[in-house]
Motif scaffolding. Structure first.
Motif, PDB file in Angstrom:
ATOM      1  N   VAL A  47       4.691 -33.016  35.241  1.00 53.94           N
ATOM      2  CA  VAL A  47       3.303 -33.477  35.289  1.00 53.94           C
ATOM      3  C   VAL A  47       2.552 -33.034  34.042  1.00 53.94           C
ATOM      4  CG1 VAL A  47       1.091 -33.283  36.513  1.00 53.94           C
ATOM      5  CG2 VAL A  47       3.200 -33.715  37.799  1.00 53.94           C
ATOM      6  N   ALA A  48       2.751 -31.802  33.614  1.00 46.46           N
ATOM      7  CA  ALA A  48       2.081 -31.323  32.395  1.00 46.46           C
ATOM      8  C   ALA A  48       2.475 -32.162  31.192  1.00 46.46           C
ATOM      9  CB  ALA A  48       2.407 -29.852  32.151  1.00 46.46           C
ATOM     10  N   SER A  49       3.735 -32.492  31.091  1.00 45.86           N
ATOM     11  CA  SER A  49       4.200 -33.316  29.985  1.00 45.86           C
ATOM     12  C   SER A  49       3.593 -34.716  30.042  1.00 45.86           C
ATOM     13  CB  SER A  49       5.729 -33.402  30.013  1.00 45.86           C
ATOM     14  OG  SER A  49       6.193 -34.227  28.981  1.00 45.86           O
ATOM     15  N   LEU A  50       3.548 -35.288  31.233  1.00 46.47           N
ATOM     16  CA  LEU A  50       2.981 -36.632  31.374  1.00 46.47           C
ATOM     17  C   LEU A  50       1.490 -36.651  31.063  1.00 46.47           C
ATOM     18  CD1 LEU A  50       4.845 -37.779  34.608  1.00 46.47           C
ATOM     19  CD2 LEU A  50       5.329 -38.465  32.238  1.00 46.47           C
ATOM     20  N   VAL A  51       0.766 -35.629  31.518  1.00 49.51           N
ATOM     21  CA  VAL A  51      -0.663 -35.549  31.205  1.00 49.51           C
ATOM     22  C   VAL A  51      -0.845 -35.409  29.696  1.00 49.51           C
ATOM     23  CG1 VAL A  51      -2.770 -34.162  31.460  1.00 49.51           C
ATOM     24  CG2 VAL A  51      -1.324 -34.629  33.462  1.00 49.51           C
ATOM     25  N   SER A  52      -0.096 -34.507  29.083  1.00 52.09           N
ATOM     26  CA  SER A  52      -0.222 -34.264  27.645  1.00 52.09           C
ATOM     27  C   SER A  52       0.113 -35.500  26.822  1.00 52.09           C
ATOM     28  CB  SER A  52       0.695 -33.114  27.216  1.00 52.09           C
ATOM     29  OG  SER A  52       0.285 -31.921  27.834  1.00 52.09           O
ATOM     30  N   GLY A  53       1.087 -36.257  27.292  1.00 55.67           N
ATOM     31  CA  GLY A  53       1.482 -37.457  26.565  1.00 55.67           C
ATOM     32  C   GLY A  53       0.725 -38.701  26.988  1.00 55.67           C
ATOM     33  N   TYR A  54      -0.248 -38.538  27.871  1.00 54.82           N
ATOM     34  CA  TYR A  54      -1.071 -39.639  28.367  1.00 54.82           C
ATOM     35  C   TYR A  54      -0.203 -40.751  28.937  1.00 54.82           C
ATOM     36  CZ  TYR A  54      -5.503 -42.165  28.639  1.00 54.82           C
ATOM     37  OH  TYR A  54      -6.636 -42.806  29.087  1.00 54.82           O
ATOM     38  N   ARG A  55       0.789 -40.349  29.717  1.00 51.20           N
ATOM     39  CA  ARG A  55       1.729 -41.288  30.341  1.00 51.20           C
ATOM     40  C   ARG A  55       1.216 -41.661  31.731  1.00 51.20           C
ATOM     41  NH1 ARG A  55       3.268 -41.832  25.565  1.00 51.20           N
ATOM     42  NH2 ARG A  55       5.175 -40.828  24.837  1.00 51.20           N
ATOM     43  N   ILE A  56       0.184 -42.509  31.748  1.00 54.19           N
ATOM     44  CA  ILE A  56      -0.518 -42.791  32.996  1.00 54.19           C
ATOM     45  C   ILE A  56       0.311 -43.600  34.000  1.00 54.19           C
ATOM     46  CG2 ILE A  56      -2.788 -42.555  31.952  1.00 54.19           C
ATOM     47  CD1 ILE A  56      -2.973 -45.610  31.882  1.00 54.19           C
ATOM     48  N   ASN A  57       1.263 -44.374  33.537  1.00 53.20           N
ATOM     49  CA  ASN A  57       2.079 -45.158  34.473  1.00 53.20           C
ATOM     50  C   ASN A  57       2.971 -44.263  35.328  1.00 53.20           C
ATOM     51  OD1 ASN A  57       1.048 -47.621  33.622  1.00 53.20           O
ATOM     52  ND2 ASN A  57       2.623 -47.886  32.071  1.00 53.20           N
ATOM     53  N   GLU A  58       3.453 -43.178  34.759  1.00 50.55           N
ATOM     54  CA  GLU A  58       4.383 -42.301  35.458  1.00 50.55           C
ATOM     55  C   GLU A  58       3.692 -41.198  36.259  1.00 50.55           C
ATOM     56  OE1 GLU A  58       4.605 -43.189  32.240  1.00 50.55           O
ATOM     57  OE2 GLU A  58       6.356 -44.502  32.327  1.00 50.55           O
ATOM     58  N   MET A  59       2.423 -40.920  35.940  1.00 54.47           N
ATOM     59  CA  MET A  59       1.725 -39.817  36.605  1.00 54.47           C
ATOM     60  C   MET A  59       1.667 -39.938  38.125  1.00 54.47           C
ATOM     61  SD  MET A  59      -1.496 -38.507  34.378  1.00 54.47           S
ATOM     62  CE  MET A  59      -1.479 -39.044  32.681  1.00 54.47           C
ATOM     63  N   PRO A  60       1.308 -41.092  38.691  1.00 57.37           N
ATOM     64  CA  PRO A  60       1.202 -41.129  40.158  1.00 57.37           C
ATOM     65  C   PRO A  60       2.512 -40.765  40.858  1.00 57.37           C
ATOM     66  CG  PRO A  60       0.129 -43.043  39.205  1.00 57.37           C
ATOM     67  CD  PRO A  60       0.858 -42.351  38.081  1.00 57.37           C
ATOM     68  N   PHE A  61       3.620 -41.321  40.414  1.00 56.44           N
ATOM     69  CA  PHE A  61       4.911 -41.020  41.035  1.00 56.44           C
ATOM     70  C   PHE A  61       5.203 -39.521  40.962  1.00 56.44           C
ATOM     71  CE2 PHE A  61       9.392 -40.048  40.457  1.00 56.44           C
ATOM     72  CZ  PHE A  61       9.943 -40.566  41.623  1.00 56.44           C
ATOM     73  N   HIS A  62       5.010 -38.931  39.780  1.00 54.68           N
ATOM     74  CA  HIS A  62       5.384 -37.526  39.614  1.00 54.68           C
ATOM     75  C   HIS A  62       4.373 -36.573  40.241  1.00 54.68           C
ATOM     76  CE1 HIS A  62       9.196 -37.674  37.611  1.00 54.68           C
ATOM     77  NE2 HIS A  62       8.754 -38.735  36.935  1.00 54.68           N
ATOM     78  N   MET A  63       3.110 -36.961  40.347  1.00 55.64           N
ATOM     79  CA  MET A  63       2.157 -36.119  41.073  1.00 55.64           C
ATOM     80  C   MET A  63       2.506 -36.111  42.559  1.00 55.64           C
ATOM     81  SD  MET A  63      -1.531 -36.839  39.372  1.00 55.64           S
ATOM     82  CE  MET A  63      -1.888 -36.411  37.675  1.00 55.64           C
ATOM     83  N   LYS A  64       2.858 -37.275  43.095  1.00 51.73           N
ATOM     84  CA  LYS A  64       3.272 -37.336  44.500  1.00 51.73           C
ATOM     85  C   LYS A  64       4.536 -36.513  44.702  1.00 51.73           C
ATOM     86  CE  LYS A  64       4.433 -40.353  48.268  1.00 51.73           C
ATOM     87  NZ  LYS A  64       5.237 -41.456  48.684  1.00 51.73           N
ATOM     88  N   ARG A  65       5.472 -36.643  43.809  1.00 52.13           N
ATOM     89  CA  ARG A  65       6.718 -35.877  43.904  1.00 52.13           C
ATOM     90  C   ARG A  65       6.425 -34.377  43.820  1.00 52.13           C
ATOM     91  NH1 ARG A  65      12.071 -37.141  43.613  1.00 52.13           N
ATOM     92  NH2 ARG A  65      13.442 -35.536  42.761  1.00 52.13           N
ATOM     93  N   ALA A  66       5.467 -33.990  42.963  1.00 52.58           N
ATOM     94  CA  ALA A  66       5.087 -32.581  42.851  1.00 52.58           C
ATOM     95  C   ALA A  66       4.570 -32.063  44.198  1.00 52.58           C
ATOM     96  CB  ALA A  66       4.040 -32.389  41.756  1.00 52.58           C
TER      97      ALA A  66
END
Length: 113
Positions: A47-66
């Protein structure tokens, strides 16, 4: 004891079978199961990597997984707040909006079960 959720089948296997296989077998099969980090810790790093890289498409899946891997709402928000100073305000503020939606969906799923 929190069990790691079963990884979903890659949603693009139909059009990119090799990428789907790499996603299912290598990324979620090998990388996510390495013993050096717990699934919870891997989720926070991801999640930190996705936020830092502004990868908004992948954030919902990985936040839910977190959340499924034992990361709390408060921990995700704290990580995003911390990242505002390292990744920038726009990525952090966008991630907060995404987290809000993920939390609402997760809470609705809990109430529905």
């Amino acid at each position: 004891m929190t069990h790691a959720p079963a990884p979903p089948k890659s949603p693009f296997s139909d059009i990119a079978p090799a990428l789907g296989t790499y996603t299912d077998e290598v990324l979620f099969g090998d990388v996510w199961k390495r013993p050096g980090l717990s699934p919870r810790d891997r989720s926070l790093v991801t999640v930190a990597s996705l936020v830092s890289g502004y990868r908004i498409n992948e954030m919902p899946f990985h936040m839910k997984r977190a959340l499924e891997n034992g990361v709390t709402h408060d921990e995700l928000i704290e990580a995003i707040t911390h990242l505002a100073f390292y990744a920038g305000w726009p990525p952090a503020s966008t991630a907060i909006g995404i987290a809000r939606k993920v939390f609402e969906q997760a809470d609705a799923e809990k109430k529905g079960h």
